[in-house]
Design a protein around this motif. Structure first.
Motif, mmCIF file in Angstrom:
data_model
loop_
_atom_site.group_PDB
_atom_site.id
_atom_site.type_symbol
_atom_site.label_atom_id
_atom_site.label_comp_id
_atom_site.label_asym_id
_atom_site.label_seq_id
_atom_site.Cartn_x
_atom_site.Cartn_y
_atom_site.Cartn_z
ATOM 1 N N ASN A 94 -23.190 7.564 33.520
ATOM 2 C CA ASN A 94 -22.761 6.173 33.560
ATOM 3 C C ASN A 94 -21.360 6.065 34.180
ATOM 4 O O ASN A 94 -20.462 6.843 33.851
ATOM 5 C CB ASN A 94 -22.750 5.595 32.140
ATOM 6 C CG ASN A 94 -22.674 4.089 32.139
ATOM 7 O OD1 ASN A 94 -21.811 3.498 32.761
ATOM 8 N ND2 ASN A 94 -23.605 3.460 31.421
ATOM 9 N N LYS A 95 -21.180 5.098 35.099
ATOM 10 C CA LYS A 95 -19.906 4.974 35.811
ATOM 11 C C LYS A 95 -19.126 3.699 35.454
ATOM 12 O O LYS A 95 -18.154 3.368 36.125
ATOM 13 C CB LYS A 95 -20.160 4.971 37.322
ATOM 14 C CG LYS A 95 -21.024 6.100 37.856
ATOM 15 C CD LYS A 95 -20.384 7.456 37.663
ATOM 16 C CE LYS A 95 -21.147 8.534 38.408
ATOM 17 N NZ LYS A 95 -22.576 8.622 38.082
ATOM 18 N N VAL A 96 -19.539 3.005 34.406
ATOM 19 C CA VAL A 96 -18.919 1.707 34.117
ATOM 20 C C VAL A 96 -17.435 1.836 33.750
ATOM 21 O O VAL A 96 -16.660 0.881 33.932
ATOM 22 C CB VAL A 96 -19.670 0.963 32.992
ATOM 23 C CG1 VAL A 96 -21.065 0.590 33.438
ATOM 24 C CG2 VAL A 96 -19.698 1.798 31.710
ATOM 25 N N ASP A 97 -17.009 3.002 33.257
ATOM 26 C CA ASP A 97 -15.620 3.173 32.844
ATOM 27 C C ASP A 97 -14.725 3.679 33.975
ATOM 28 O O ASP A 97 -13.501 3.778 33.799
ATOM 29 C CB ASP A 97 -15.538 4.164 31.678
ATOM 30 C CG ASP A 97 -16.203 3.636 30.421
ATOM 31 O OD1 ASP A 97 -16.255 2.398 30.264
ATOM 32 O OD2 ASP A 97 -16.680 4.449 29.608
ATOM 33 N N ILE A 98 -15.305 3.987 35.128
ATOM 34 C CA ILE A 98 -14.517 4.568 36.225
ATOM 35 C C ILE A 98 -13.441 3.605 36.738
ATOM 36 O O ILE A 98 -12.284 4.010 36.921
ATOM 37 C CB ILE A 98 -15.431 5.029 37.376
ATOM 38 C CG1 ILE A 98 -16.485 6.039 36.866
ATOM 39 C CG2 ILE A 98 -14.603 5.655 38.494
ATOM 40 C CD1 ILE A 98 -15.923 7.273 36.227
ATOM 41 N N PRO A 99 -13.753 2.321 36.985
ATOM 42 C CA PRO A 99 -12.694 1.415 37.471
ATOM 43 C C PRO A 99 -11.493 1.332 36.533
ATOM 44 O O PRO A 99 -10.341 1.294 36.990
ATOM 45 C CB PRO A 99 -13.427 0.073 37.580
ATOM 46 C CG PRO A 99 -14.853 0.438 37.830
ATOM 47 C CD PRO A 99 -15.076 1.658 36.991
ATOM 48 N N ALA A 100 -11.733 1.322 35.237
ATOM 49 C CA ALA A 100 -10.631 1.264 34.283
ATOM 50 C C ALA A 100 -9.748 2.503 34.376
ATOM 51 O O ALA A 100 -8.506 2.416 34.300
ATOM 52 C CB ALA A 100 -11.175 1.106 32.864
ATOM 53 N N ALA A 101 -10.377 3.664 34.568
ATOM 54 C CA ALA A 101 -9.615 4.906 34.707
ATOM 55 C C ALA A 101 -8.786 4.896 35.989
ATOM 56 O O ALA A 101 -7.625 5.343 35.992
ATOM 57 C CB ALA A 101 -10.564 6.100 34.691
#
Length: 306
Positions: free
Chosen positions: A19-26
């Protein structure tokens, strides 16, 4: 104060089955905003990374970061190559072959920190029948499995292994006529990999002394073998001893021609394509500018290849 550099992150949401949903926040948390002006986009279909990269690079974007596996990197890097700009990598794929070779951390925070340092190196790129590759291209069993895997709904390393084990009993070695820098060889092979870097991914090393800065490709011929020796083949790749194994023959060169029995699948950085029986490969030295890590140690290691 210097103007901030425009940087685009292209995220493949299905690479590696994660899952890549947290990538922008990182990215927003760890990227140095005093240096970069970031934009973030997700791919929606095959080839979309290439289109997104070209649209950005044709404008005022200086760096495009491929956030995915080797296939995503290939799409983005082809456009970076075309516009002579800079590639960054966040390794989010199943194997991350090129990223591992370049010693780019698989830890997301560390990989973003590496981008902040902007340490770059020009590396070689290969081409197979006009299609650029940066890690490996190949034919035979691994290309056959890649073609099947692309049509399968499962993603990630374990999905690939499952398909490979299902196909290994029925796949037959092929005859190849190989010409490397004018010298001809005839080989019966299970697979042939044309290596710019050393590994498939997950530190499975097919050509221990291959380097993306030496100006050569390594033609790695996985010989015909009884299936009882399959564990040994896997073992020598994991232990980085393929150069010494009688299961793999490695021949270095710049201009390569291969004629196989019939047209069939190939793979270019893990992505399957269908090509004719007659294939040509070559190398373009120091053609791709990429943000890398720990290059002094890596270059010293790979000077020992011969």
């Amino acid at each position: 104060m210097a103007a901030r550099k425009n940087i685009l992150f292209i995220i493949n949401p299905i690479s590696g089955g994660k899952n890549k949903v947290d990538i922008p926040a990182a990215i927003n948390r760890y990227l140095d905003k005093e240096v970069f002006n970031p934009d973030i986009k997700f791919t929606e279909f095959g080839g979309h990374a290439s289109a997104l990269a070209e649209a950005a690079l044709a404008g005022d974007t200086e760096i495009v970061v491929a956030a995915g596996g080797d296939g995503t990197i290939n799409e983005v890097a082809c456009m970076v190559l075309k516009y002579k700009k800079t590639l960054g990598i966040l390794p989010l794929g199943s194997g991350n072959g090129l990223a591992r070779f370049l010693e780019i951390p698989t830890d997301l925070q560390k990989a973003i920190a590496l981008l902040n340092k902007q340490q770059t190196k020009n590396i070689d790129s290969g081409h197979l029948c006009g299609k650029p590759f940066f890690n490996l291209a190949g034919m035979g069993f691994d290309a056959h499995v890649s073609a099947i895997f692309a049509k399968d709904k499962s993603r990630g390393l374990f999905g690939y292994i499952r398909l490979g084990l299902a196909e290994v009993l029925s796949y037959k070695p092929q005859e190849y006529l190989i010409e490397i820098d004018g010298k001809q060889f005839t080989r019966k092979a299970y697979a042939i990999s044309i290596a710019n870097s050393s590994q498939y991914g997950n530190d499975v090393i097919v050509s221990p002394y291959a380097s993306v800065t030496d100006g050569f490709l390594d033609v790695c011929i996985i010989k015909s073998f009884p299936l009882i020796k399959l564990p040994m083949l896997v073992f020598v790749m994991i232990k980085r001893t393929a150069k010494k194994s009688n299961l793999i023959e490695i021949i270095q060169g710049k201009q390569i021609k291969i004629t196989r029995e019939k047209e069939a699948a190939v793979h270019v950085d893990g992505e399957p394509l269908h090509m004719s029986a007659d294939l040509e490969a070559g190398i373009v030295e120091q053609s791709l500018k990429v943000i890398v890590s720990l290059w002094e140690r890596k270059l010293i290691i790979h000077k020992k290849r011969n």
